[in-house]
Write a protein that holds these residues in place. Structure first.
Motif, PDB file in Angstrom:
ATOM      1  N   PHE A  92       0.833  -1.209   0.000  1.00 18.61           N
ATOM      2  CA  PHE A  92       0.000   0.000   0.000  1.00 18.61           C
ATOM      3  C   PHE A  92       0.866   1.257   0.000  1.00 18.61           C
ATOM      4  O   PHE A  92       0.478   2.282  -0.574  1.00 18.61           O
ATOM      5  N   PHE A  93       2.029   1.200   0.634  1.00 21.55           N
ATOM      6  CA  PHE A  93       2.961   2.314   0.596  1.00 21.55           C
ATOM      7  C   PHE A  93       3.435   2.572  -0.833  1.00 21.55           C
ATOM      8  O   PHE A  93       3.465   3.720  -1.297  1.00 21.55           O
ATOM      9  N   VAL A  94       3.776   1.506  -1.561  1.00 22.93           N
ATOM     10  CA  VAL A  94       4.204   1.650  -2.955  1.00 22.93           C
ATOM     11  C   VAL A  94       3.042   2.133  -3.824  1.00 22.93           C
ATOM     12  O   VAL A  94       3.205   3.000  -4.696  1.00 22.93           O
ATOM     13  N   GLY A  95       1.845   1.591  -3.592  1.00 23.55           N
ATOM     14  CA  GLY A  95       0.691   2.019  -4.378  1.00 23.55           C
ATOM     15  C   GLY A  95       0.353   3.479  -4.151  1.00 23.55           C
ATOM     16  O   GLY A  95      -0.002   4.195  -5.093  1.00 23.55           O
ATOM     17  N   ALA A  96       0.469   3.958  -2.918  1.00 25.24           N
ATOM     18  CA  ALA A  96       0.194   5.371  -2.641  1.00 25.24           C
ATOM     19  C   ALA A  96       1.195   6.269  -3.348  1.00 25.24           C
ATOM     20  O   ALA A  96       0.836   7.315  -3.905  1.00 25.24           O
ATOM     21  N   GLY A  97       2.479   5.876  -3.351  1.00 24.88           N
ATOM     22  CA  GLY A  97       3.468   6.652  -4.094  1.00 24.88           C
ATOM     23  C   GLY A  97       3.197   6.663  -5.588  1.00 24.88           C
ATOM     24  O   GLY A  97       3.369   7.691  -6.260  1.00 24.88           O
ATOM     25  N   PHE A  98       2.739   5.530  -6.138  1.00 19.38           N
ATOM     26  CA  PHE A  98       2.400   5.487  -7.566  1.00 19.38           C
ATOM     27  C   PHE A  98       1.196   6.377  -7.854  1.00 19.38           C
ATOM     28  O   PHE A  98       1.125   6.994  -8.927  1.00 19.38           O
ATOM     29  N   GLY A  99       0.245   6.464  -6.915  1.00 15.94           N
ATOM     30  CA  GLY A  99      -0.879   7.376  -7.103  1.00 15.94           C
ATOM     31  C   GLY A  99      -0.431   8.834  -7.151  1.00 15.94           C
ATOM     32  O   GLY A  99      -0.929   9.618  -7.970  1.00 15.94           O
ATOM     33  N   LEU A 100       0.522   9.211  -6.293  1.00 13.12           N
ATOM     34  CA  LEU A 100       1.079  10.570  -6.358  1.00 13.12           C
ATOM     35  C   LEU A 100       1.781  10.810  -7.695  1.00 13.12           C
ATOM     36  O   LEU A 100       1.645  11.882  -8.298  1.00 13.12           O
ATOM     37  N   TYR A 101       2.539   9.833  -8.155  1.00 15.68           N
ATOM     38  CA  TYR A 101       3.247   9.955  -9.440  1.00 15.68           C
ATOM     39  C   TYR A 101       2.253  10.105 -10.593  1.00 15.68           C
ATOM     40  O   TYR A 101       2.427  10.960 -11.483  1.00 15.68           O
ATOM     41  N   LEU A 102       1.205   9.293 -10.597  1.00 19.67           N
ATOM     42  CA  LEU A 102       0.214   9.353 -11.676  1.00 19.67           C
ATOM     43  C   LEU A 102      -0.507  10.696 -11.673  1.00 19.67           C
ATOM     44  O   LEU A 102      -0.763  11.287 -12.731  1.00 19.67           O
ATOM     45  N   ASN A 103      -0.818  11.207 -10.490  1.00 17.74           N
ATOM     46  CA  ASN A 103      -1.513  12.485 -10.403  1.00 17.74           C
ATOM     47  C   ASN A 103      -0.623  13.636 -10.867  1.00 17.74           C
ATOM     48  O   ASN A 103      -1.091  14.581 -11.527  1.00 17.74           O
ATOM     49  N   ARG A 104       0.687  13.584 -10.538  1.00 17.65           N
ATOM     50  CA  ARG A 104       1.591  14.642 -10.978  1.00 17.65           C
ATOM     51  C   ARG A 104       1.737  14.648 -12.504  1.00 17.65           C
ATOM     52  O   ARG A 104       1.774  15.712 -13.118  1.00 17.65           O
ATOM     53  N   ARG A 105       1.800  13.499 -13.126  1.00 16.08           N
ATOM     54  CA  ARG A 105       1.892  13.457 -14.594  1.00 16.08           C
ATOM     55  C   ARG A 105       0.592  13.945 -15.224  1.00 16.08           C
ATOM     56  O   ARG A 105       0.606  14.572 -16.291  1.00 16.08           O
TER      57      ARG A 105
END
Length: 515
Positions: free
Chosen positions: A219-232
């Motif tokens: 879930f920690f990795v998934g939350a970071g990927f959500g931040l990355y996807l939102n920034r792009r």
């Protein structure tokens, strides 16, 4: 990158909404994430603990499992980065990808970037974009700069959750112990885990930490990927690009119909020309059928044009595409603006006077209050000034009146403890008599329990040991001996003659206590 295959609704989200989106992706594809995680991390855990057991370095095995977390983070990142485009990998594909995918940045994440608080955001940049050098540094700064604080706070929250799960697992074991044995259990647990921990307890602790990491880390990795996807999405306008791609597909689908219409129009014009050459007619008789047929042919295109305008107007009204907003802020007026501002209407005189009074009190009220206090102190000085005399005189140091009296007891207990205790009591050595009884009680306690009390055991430790005596009368009698001795040793409260004799008789009746 095929944005049309995205399985999430793209829009600009706040950072916390993006974190929730990433965790939702992990929950949606939990099977594809946790199965390869268990198949990879569990054998490594068992191998490291086996080597640690053989080399007596089990603590190092747990540290290595924690240090290798960036390597394990590639597993959930590989799954959700493919699943978000509708191509959820199988367990076999995920396991095969771990042999060749994402190893290049691991040198950084296992050395100087291992303790980075924003690892969850920077890991997708390094593993998914395939850039390096100065461009990679620019991408990391652009994508992770504005959400660095959110990523650091996410790391802190996940670490706290892991610690809470570990502590919860430790204390859950203690729930199965009886309540009266809980103090001894806590002391034994501290000795077991910190002071004299055997190897099996350290292996169990490593397993507990791995279980907590297994629950939280994906879930920690998934939350970071959500931040990355939102920034792009914010920087590259993925949501707008996706709308235009869908619009292009609709227009491309209608292009074939337009070509057919053009062919029909050309054929119609040739028929009309041949008709005019064969039989000339009036202007109205020629143009009216042609206009009607044109209107019939282009009716669908006119409808598409109206639908396109309607869709465009609706897109302009969409708040996700129209990012205008109204913001208000206070700014000081310049002198010219103050002079040009309209003057206020005159109010009543008494109201102006009241407003002036409140303004004067608000501006000078504290100074007025301070002046009143100083004046009151000066007026009342004859009353309180004598109290202050001697306040700054040097204090006389009083020696500590507590005196200590050593208790002189023989190295071995006498044959008749009761007679020796009475002899000391009658000679005025009451504390020595009570100390002799307490010492005899401790020796008898160890003999009845068939155990050895640690040297320097306190009264509380002896009382806890006495709870294992089979007879309730023995437990109560030993507690009475300890209580009378504590009153005499720490509170200087000796028992009277009758209480002392009653205690001796009880000890003699319970055979074995004074033997």
């Amino acid at each position: 990158m095929k944005l049309e295959q995205l399985t999430v609704h793209l829009r600009q989200r706040t950072a916390w909404e993006a974190i929730e989106l990433g965790m939702a992706l992990v929950r949606r594809d939990a099977g594809a994430v946790f199965k390869p995680w268990l198949l990879i991390t569990l054998p490594i855990l068992l191998l490291l603990n086996a080597l640690g057991w053989a080399l007596d370095l089990i603590g190092l095995a747990g540290f290595l499992m924690w240090w290798l977390k960036p390597v394990f983070d590639r597993i959930p990142l590989f799954v959700i980065s493919r699943a978000v485009f509708g191509a959820t990998p199988t367990v076999r594909e995920t396991l095969a990808a771990q042999l060749r995918w994402g190893w290049r940045p691991m040198l950084h994440y296992l050395t100087w970037r291992r303790l980075s608080p924003a690892r969850s955001v920077f890991l997708p940049v390094d593993l998914l974009e395939g850039v390096d050098g100065a461009r990679l540094r620019d991408r990391r700064r652009v994508l992770g700069g504005s959400v660095y604080g959110h990523a650091a706070l996410l790391t802190l929250l996940c670490v706290n959750f892991e610690i809470a799960l570990c502590l919860g697992g430790i204390f859950a074991v203690m729930l199965y112990f009886p309540l009266e044995l809980l103090p001894d259990t806590l002391r034994d647990a501290w000795t077991l885990l910190a002071l004299q921990s055997p190897q099996w307890s350290r292996v169990a602790l490593n397993l507990l930490v791995w279980s907590a990491v297994t629950v939280i880390e994906p879930f920690f990795v998934g939350a970071g990927f959500g931040l990355y996807l939102n920034r792009r999405t914010e920087l590259e306008a993925w949501d707008v690009e996706l709308v235009f791609r869908k619009l292009r597909q609709r227009l491309a689908a209608g292009a074939s119909g337009v070509l057919l219409v053009l062919v029909g129009v050309l054929g119609m014009h040739s028929d009309v020309a041949r008709a005019q050459d064969a039989a000339p007619a009036s202007e109205e008789s020629v143009e009216s059928p042609t206009d009607d047929r044109l209107e019939q042919v282009f009716a669908d295109q006119f409808d598409d044009d109206r639908r396109f305008r309607k869709a465009a107007d609706q897109a302009h009204r969409d708040p996700d595409l129209n990012r205008t907003r109204t913001q208000k802020r206070w700014e000081p007026k310049t002198r010219e603006e103050k002079e040009q501002a309209p003057r206020e209407q005159p109010t009543l005189p008494w109201l102006q006077a009241l407003a002036g009074t409140f303004a004067f009190i608000g501006e000078w009220g504290l100074w007025i209050l301070l002046a009143v206090l100083v004046l009151a102190l000066l007026i009342s000085a004859p009353r309180w000034l004598p109290w202050m005399r001697g306040a700054y005189a040097p204090r006389v140091r009083i020696d500590n009146a507590i005196t200590t009296q050593p208790v002189d007891l023989p190295q071995t207990l006498p044959a008749d403890v009761a007679s020796a205790a009475r002899r000391l009591w009658k000679s005025g050595q009451r504390r020595d008599a009570l100390a002799l009884l307490y010492r005899a009680g401790v020796v008898a306690l160890a003999r009845q329990l068939q155990t050895t009390l640690p040297p320097g055991a306190t009264e509380a430790e002896c009382l806890r040991a006495s709870r294992r005596l089979p007879q309730a009368e023995d437990r109560q009698l030993f507690a009475q001996v300890v209580r009378i001795w504590q009153y005499a040793a720490y509170a200087q409260r000796d028992p009277d003659e009758d209480e002392f004799e009653a205690l001796l008789q009880q000890l003699q009746q319970r055979g074995g206590w004074l033997a």
